[in-house]
Design an enzyme around this catalytic site. Structure first.
Site, short mmCIF file in Angstrom:
data_model
loop_
_atom_site.label_atom_id
_atom_site.label_comp_id
_atom_site.label_asym_id
_atom_site.label_seq_id
_atom_site.Cartn_x
_atom_site.Cartn_y
_atom_site.Cartn_z
N ARG A 171 0.87 -1.17 0.00
CA ARG A 171 0.00 0.00 0.00
C ARG A 171 0.91 1.22 0.00
O ARG A 171 2.07 1.14 0.36
CB ARG A 171 -0.92 0.00 1.23
N ARG A 175 -1.80 11.03 1.91
CA ARG A 175 -2.36 11.87 2.97
C ARG A 175 -3.00 13.09 2.31
O ARG A 175 -2.29 13.92 1.76
CB ARG A 175 -1.22 12.28 3.89
N ARG A 248 20.49 -6.08 1.88
CA ARG A 248 20.99 -4.87 1.24
C ARG A 248 21.86 -4.16 2.27
O ARG A 248 21.64 -4.29 3.48
CB ARG A 248 19.85 -3.93 0.83
N ARG A 279 19.90 9.41 -0.74
CA ARG A 279 19.54 10.61 0.02
C ARG A 279 20.76 11.27 0.63
O ARG A 279 21.83 10.65 0.71
CB ARG A 279 18.50 10.28 1.10
N GLU A 299 24.07 8.69 1.06
CA GLU A 299 23.82 7.26 1.27
C GLU A 299 23.73 6.55 -0.08
O GLU A 299 22.98 6.98 -0.96
CB GLU A 299 22.51 7.05 2.03
N TYR A 347 13.41 -6.52 9.57
CA TYR A 347 13.69 -5.10 9.75
C TYR A 347 12.84 -4.57 10.90
O TYR A 347 11.63 -4.73 10.92
CB TYR A 347 13.38 -4.30 8.47
N ASP A 349 11.97 -1.10 13.39
CA ASP A 349 12.17 0.27 13.86
C ASP A 349 12.66 0.18 15.30
O ASP A 349 12.49 -0.84 15.97
CB ASP A 349 10.85 1.06 13.81
#
Length: 365
Positions: A171, A175, A248, A279, A299, A347, A349
């Protein structure tokens, strides 16, 4: 047995577990192969600027318990993550919001923006997306995909979007508000003084040995602890006997510039395929720095090879199947537990790392 726990890895997961173990009256030895604690959240102070050595880390969570827990170790500022994206010579706000759509199409209302996206999606007529490109086009339409998704995603994964599985973009968060706050979480900020101090406080009073490779160390000290918490790569623990999991990795080019402000924002994404980096981070803006100089990091995303730091697990079907086989081996261990993004091939957070480490500590202790 000299210790109750040998904790392999002085990153956030290992530090939370060691802190909880010490609180429960257990003895721990924490080892890490790097020459510093704090794993990938390590910050190095250069000219008064806390440089995020392994990429931008912005703490955000909706879990009040985790927020209160981390606030024991640091005071957080009110930083809000509002990245911008540069495509060729155009600049857009992220995440995709009314500022983005207004810049793309000159629209002013949510109804106009939705109509534009719907019009582009209908023209494509993609019913069953076969790859990431089709999935993204079917969700976002042509303009958002071409300018803000395609190039960035291909740089991140090192392959064309037509070769990437569609599930990577299940998805896309649209916003329809003029709101540039990237995260929806209730709590957000950066620890004042950087992340390293948090881990220093967690490990206070606990024995830590740096530049210590687990595999060499355990050969010489096989009976050092009753139990081991291993936060390294699970396939490396088993000497890759079932095969190698894929990751990665990220390479950073960090540069000090003799100016006060380079890009006017902490995070700027480059979504054009022709720009080699994904970035640029300008570290001082995480803490609203006023230093006369600035430090930036470019990066570059690349394929992982043994010997370099693995970052993101590639959780496709092939790798998840292989990890499940390693997980079966791990479940048979009686005195080794696995944790963190490398031990769980997942992964996380930072708030989820803390959550998982606290759960593990509760179960164990």
């Amino acid at each position: 047995m000299k210790y109750d726990y040998l904790v392999v890895g002085a990153g956030l997961y290992g530090a939370v577990f060691a802190y909880e173990a010490k609180k429960a009256g257990k003895t721990c030895l924490v080892i890490d192969k790097r020459n510093h604690i704090a794993g990938n959240i390590y910050c190095e102070n250069i000219d008064g600027i806390n440089v995020h050595k392994y990429g931008a880390h912005i703490f955000h969570t909706s879990n009040k318990k985790v927020w209160e827990y981390i606030n024991q170790f640091a005071e957080f500022n009110n930083y809000i993550n509002s990245p911008v994206a540069i495509y060729k010579d155009e600049l857009y706000n992220l995440p995709f919001n009314m500022n983005t759509f207004s810049k793309l199409w000159g629209v002013k209302t949510p109804a106009e923006a939705k109509a534009k996206i719907d019009e582009q999606r209908a023209a494509l007529n993609i019913t069953e997306p076969k790859n990431l490109e089709e999935q993204a086009l079917s969700l976002a339409g042509t303009d958002v995909y071409e300018k803000l998704i395609k190039g960035y995603t291909e740089k991140q994964w090192g392959r064309p979007c037509t070769e990437l599985p569609s599930f990577i973009i299940k998805r896309l968060p649209f916003r329809f508000m003029y709101d540039n706050n990237y995260f929806n979480d209730r709590f957000q900020g950066i620890p004042m003084g950087g992340y390293t101090k948090i881990v220093e406080k967690m490990l206070d009073g606990i024995e830590v040995r740096l530049e210590t490779d687990y595999f060499d160390f355990i050969k010489e000290n096989p009976d050092i602890a009753e139990k081991t918490l291993f936060t390294g790569m699970i396939d490396e623990f088993y000497q890759y006997r079932l095969g190698t999991l894929q990751y990665r990795t990220v390479r950073f080019e960090t540069e000090k510039l003799d100016m006060e402000n380079y890009q006017g924002n902490a995070v700027v994404n480059y979504t054009d395929r022709e720009v080699p980096y994904t970035r640029i981070i300008e570290h001082k803006h995480f803490e609203f720095g006023k230093q006369p100089v600035t430090i930036i990091s470019r990066e570059y995303s690349s394929e992982w090879k043994p010997g370099i730091e693995p970052y993101y697990p590639i959780n496709d079907e092939k790798n998840n199947t292989l990890f499940a086989k390693y997980r079966e081996l791990a479940d048979q261990e009686t005195n080794v537990i696995f944790g963190g993004r490398l031990g769980n091939y997942k992964y996380y957070d930072m708030d989820k790392v803390i959550e998982a480490a606290l759960e593990m500590a509760e179960k164990e202790l």
